[in-house]
Design an enzyme around this catalytic site. Structure first.
Site, PDB file in Angstrom:
ATOM      1  N   HIS A  79      62.488  29.188  57.042  1.00  0.00           N
ATOM      2  CA  HIS A  79      62.023  28.799  55.695  1.00  0.00           C
ATOM      3  C   HIS A  79      62.078  29.967  54.714  1.00  0.00           C
ATOM      4  O   HIS A  79      61.504  29.886  53.639  1.00  0.00           O
ATOM      5  CB  HIS A  79      60.583  28.274  55.750  1.00  0.00           C
ATOM      6  CG  HIS A  79      60.466  26.920  56.375  1.00  0.00           C
ATOM      7  ND1 HIS A  79      59.272  26.236  56.450  1.00  0.00           N
ATOM      8  CD2 HIS A  79      61.390  26.114  56.962  1.00  0.00           C
ATOM      9  CE1 HIS A  79      59.477  25.066  57.057  1.00  0.00           C
ATOM     10  NE2 HIS A  79      60.750  24.981  57.380  1.00  0.00           N
ATOM     11  N   SER A 101      52.119  21.775  62.416  1.00  0.00           N
ATOM     12  CA  SER A 101      51.670  20.378  62.441  1.00  0.00           C
ATOM     13  C   SER A 101      52.795  19.445  62.880  1.00  0.00           C
ATOM     14  O   SER A 101      52.532  18.304  63.264  1.00  0.00           O
ATOM     15  CB  SER A 101      51.153  19.974  61.066  1.00  0.00           C
ATOM     16  OG  SER A 101      52.059  20.358  60.069  1.00  0.00           O
TER      17      SER A 101
END
Ligand code: NAD
Length: 237
Positions: A109, A178
């Site tokens: 990212h 998550s």
């Protein structure tokens, strides 16, 4: 331990929570009190680059002064003391794996301390503020620097390498993520499909749980060092 030759660790915001950095979805989808749509999409950057620059500029001092915790350090220990090759795929834009002394880190990212020139592709590494007036050191164009953060709507970085790592690993650890955003959420599935043992380390069993063989529930700063100790002990026996 000798059982494993290639270990892949996927880390998310949860591994840095005990270093004092807020996770992404901990407070109703807000990231440091900003709506994701306003600071982490390519449309937001095109609409209001100054606002997006300000958001990342404001995050930098906090991230720069943060320190790695026992979870980051245990991964460095694993890299140094095991005979396996240990690769770290991180969704985090902080640099706590580097500060912990780890190697083989893939920031899929991007990194908060980098910006990329949209004109020539030059990557500028700096903790200083970047804004709409910043001049690219390579092509000298003004106002084309973008935080080197992968926004929603952009392709992840290093995906060819990541795919190879996932196919070849025999142990896959997912720590503090998550697992709701694809394709990252499917990394465990790829690793499992190609035969890896799979572990999830999280405060809770996430909804992305089908392909994990084991769930280690608790704070990564406690559970991961224990796990690494046990792996390394097995090697000594
Ligand atoms: P997320 O916020 O969606 O999920 C974090 C997960 O970590 C949750 O499942 C939570 O239960 C778990 N968690 C929280 N504290 C933990 C702890 N002490 N031990 C173990 N697990 C813990 O994070 P994500 O899945 O990584 O997605 C968020 C994205 O936002 C990242 O990919 C990144 O781009 C960006 N982000 C980065 C940072 C950073 O660099 N530190 C921080 C916030 C957001």
């Amino acid at each position: 331990m000798n059982k494993y030759q290639n270990i892949v660790v996927l880390t998310g915001a949860g591994i840095s929570a005990e270093s004092g950095l807020a996770t992404f979805r901990s407070s109703n989808g807000l990231w440091n009190n900003h709506r994701v749509e306003d600071v982490a999409t390519i449309e937001a950057f095109q609409r209001n680059p100054a606002y997006v620059h300000d958001f990342y500029n404001e995050l930098k001092p906090e991230i720069l002064k943060s320190q790695p915790n026992s979870a980051h350090l245990s991964l460095t220990r694993l890299q140094h003391e095991s005979s396996a090759k240990v690769s770290i795929i991180t969704q985090n834009v902080d640099t706590l794996h580097e500060k912990a002394g780890s190697e083989n880190i893939y920031h899929i990212h991007g990194q908060i301390n980098q910006s990329v020139c949209l004109n020539c592709g030059y990557i500028l590494e700096s903790w200083n503020d970047i804004n709409t007036e910043t001049i690219c050191p390579q092509c000298q164009t003004c106002g084309m620097m973008k935080p080197n953060i992968v926004f929603f709507g952009e392709a992840l970085l290093y995906m060819d390498k990541v795919e190879k790592l996932l196919r070849n690993c025999d142990l896959f650890l997912s720590v503090g993520t998550s697992g709701v955003v694809f394709p990252t959420a499917s990394f465990v599935q790829t690793a499992k499909y190609y035969g890896a043992d799979t572990y999830e380390f999280n405060l809770e069993i996430t909804s992305n749980n089908l392909f994990f063989d084991h769930h280690i529930v608790g704070k990564a700063g406690e559970t991961l060092p224990n796990f690494v100790d046990n792996l390394l002990k097995k090697r000594e026996n």
